[in-house]
Write a protein that holds these residues in place. Structure first.
Motif, mmCIF file in Angstrom:
data_model
loop_
_atom_site.group_PDB
_atom_site.id
_atom_site.type_symbol
_atom_site.label_atom_id
_atom_site.label_comp_id
_atom_site.label_asym_id
_atom_site.label_seq_id
_atom_site.Cartn_x
_atom_site.Cartn_y
_atom_site.Cartn_z
ATOM 1 N N UNK A 76 0.863 -1.241 0.013
ATOM 2 C CA UNK A 76 0.000 0.064 -0.106
ATOM 3 C C UNK A 76 0.815 1.034 0.101
ATOM 4 N N UNK A 77 1.888 1.358 0.822
ATOM 5 C CA UNK A 77 2.938 2.381 0.905
ATOM 6 C C UNK A 77 3.557 2.671 -0.506
ATOM 7 N N UNK A 78 3.762 1.370 -1.228
ATOM 8 C CA UNK A 78 4.695 1.597 -2.443
ATOM 9 C C UNK A 78 3.722 2.427 -3.571
ATOM 10 N N UNK A 87 11.100 7.783 -5.423
ATOM 11 C CA UNK A 87 12.393 7.382 -5.160
ATOM 12 C C UNK A 87 13.494 7.812 -6.085
ATOM 13 N N UNK A 88 13.022 7.660 -7.308
ATOM 14 C CA UNK A 88 14.213 7.972 -8.325
ATOM 15 C C UNK A 88 14.388 9.591 -8.365
ATOM 16 N N UNK A 89 13.395 10.259 -8.174
ATOM 17 C CA UNK A 89 13.949 11.679 -8.034
ATOM 18 C C UNK A 89 14.941 11.865 -6.612
ATOM 19 N N UNK A 90 14.528 11.329 -5.705
ATOM 20 C CA UNK A 90 15.483 11.442 -4.333
ATOM 21 C C UNK A 90 16.741 10.755 -4.825
ATOM 22 N N UNK A 91 16.774 9.693 -5.456
ATOM 23 C CA UNK A 91 18.084 9.239 -5.892
ATOM 24 C C UNK A 91 18.857 10.022 -6.769
ATOM 25 N N UNK A 92 18.370 10.769 -7.534
ATOM 26 C CA UNK A 92 19.065 11.713 -8.483
ATOM 27 C C UNK A 92 19.462 12.948 -7.938
ATOM 28 N N UNK A 262 10.958 1.511 4.210
ATOM 29 C CA UNK A 262 11.518 1.545 3.125
ATOM 30 C C UNK A 262 12.441 2.724 2.738
ATOM 31 N N UNK A 263 12.002 3.679 3.209
ATOM 32 C CA UNK A 263 12.677 5.067 2.805
ATOM 33 C C UNK A 263 14.099 4.940 3.412
ATOM 34 N N UNK A 264 14.451 4.489 4.566
ATOM 35 C CA UNK A 264 15.538 4.403 5.253
ATOM 36 C C UNK A 264 16.524 3.226 4.908
#
Length: 289
Positions: A76-78, A87-92, A262-264
């Motif tokens: 559900x969170x995903x 997540x792709x934006x954050x990694x970028x 999942x974020x950490x």
């Protein structure tokens, strides 16, 4: 003939009169250690348990064990937090800003550590003062707005290109490297930038790893700046996506806990991968020089 027996040599501790720690002191130290461990592990354990509960179950027993260990909250969170895009934006953002910050910090820290220009100590002092200053949000916002970089990836990345604590760590670590290397490289005809990237940077890997982890974690967990500078859903980092779990009358805590776990995970993996360098980088950057 009288034989005189030699006394056994004393160990260094015996020569210095070192005494064993009393049992009461050991017990007290272990008690303090257990208290701090509980303060740190307790909330983390509660977060893990909450991620496996349903919302009614969470309200019935917030601190108890879950009835089952399903992964519905993670699914559900995903989906709700739009993890793939955010997540792709954050990694970028994290990857680009951290790489630029580390490279520029090394280029700034090296001449300051060597004192190759007048005012090097003054600039280092200014970086030290910057650690204690609050963020200048209003001037920073006006600058980004006037440059036309508001609500853009470039403008958001520019917010994370300077890290005073990273420069201080690198300066103090570089001071521990002999200056004779500079002279030898100059005699051999090694260029300035080649010397930094091929000789200095490999020698200061612990400090670079420390700065990388500290800076990356700060960008990865940032929530205030994306709320101010980004209004387009396509540009949001993952921390901005967690706001979807905040409702009008309450929060959906179990999926939120799953999203936080999942974020950490990426930063936890980065820390585990670089941990052998981090301690030596922090200690050397703090006491050498």
């Amino acid at each position: 003939m009288t034989i005189i027996a030699k006394k056994p040599l004393k160990t260094p501790k015996q020569r210095l009169g070192a005494k064993k720690m009393p049992k009461k002191g050991k017990v007290a130290s272990y008690v303090v250690l257990l208290v701090f461990t509980a303060l740190y592990i307790g909330p983390l354990l509660m977060l893990v348990l909450t991620s496996f509960k349903s919302l009614p179950e969470f309200f019935r027993n917030p601190t108890g064990w879950p009835e089952g260990f399903g992964f519905e909250n993670f699914t559900t969170a995903w989906e709700l937090a739009n993890f793939p895009r955010y997540l792709l934006n954050t990694a970028l953002y994290t990857g680009i800003a951290t790489a630029i910050c580390v490279i520029t910090s090394v280029l700034v820290a090296f001449p300051i550590a060597r004192g190759y220009f007048k005012g090097a100590k003054l600039i280092l002092t200014l970086y030290l003062i910057a650690l204690f200053l609050p963020p200048a949000l209003i001037p920073q916002f006006q600058l980004i707005l006037n440059l036309g970089l508001f609500n853009t990836r470039t403008g958001y990345i520019l917010l994370f290109l300077v890290n005073p604590i990273g420069i201080i760590i690198l300066v103090n670590y570089i001071k521990s490297i002999p200056r004779e290397l500079d002279e030898s490289a100059a005699v051999d005809g090694c260029g300035y930038y080649r010397f930094i990237f091929t000789i200095i940077m490999p020698l200061i890997r612990p400090a670079i790893a420390t700065v990388t982890v500290l800076h990356a974690i700060g960008i990865w967990n940032e929530l205030i700046l994306p709320t101010i500078y980004l209004t387009n859903d396509d540009l949001y980092p993952i921390t901005r996506g967690l706001i979807v779990f905040e409702g009008l009358y309450g929060s959906n805590w179990p999926p939120l806990a799953a999203a936080v776990l999942m974020l950490m995970m990426p930063m936890l993996l980065l820390f585990l991968f670089l941990q052998r360098y981090i301690i030596s980088g922090l200690t050397a950057g703090a006491v050498k020089g």
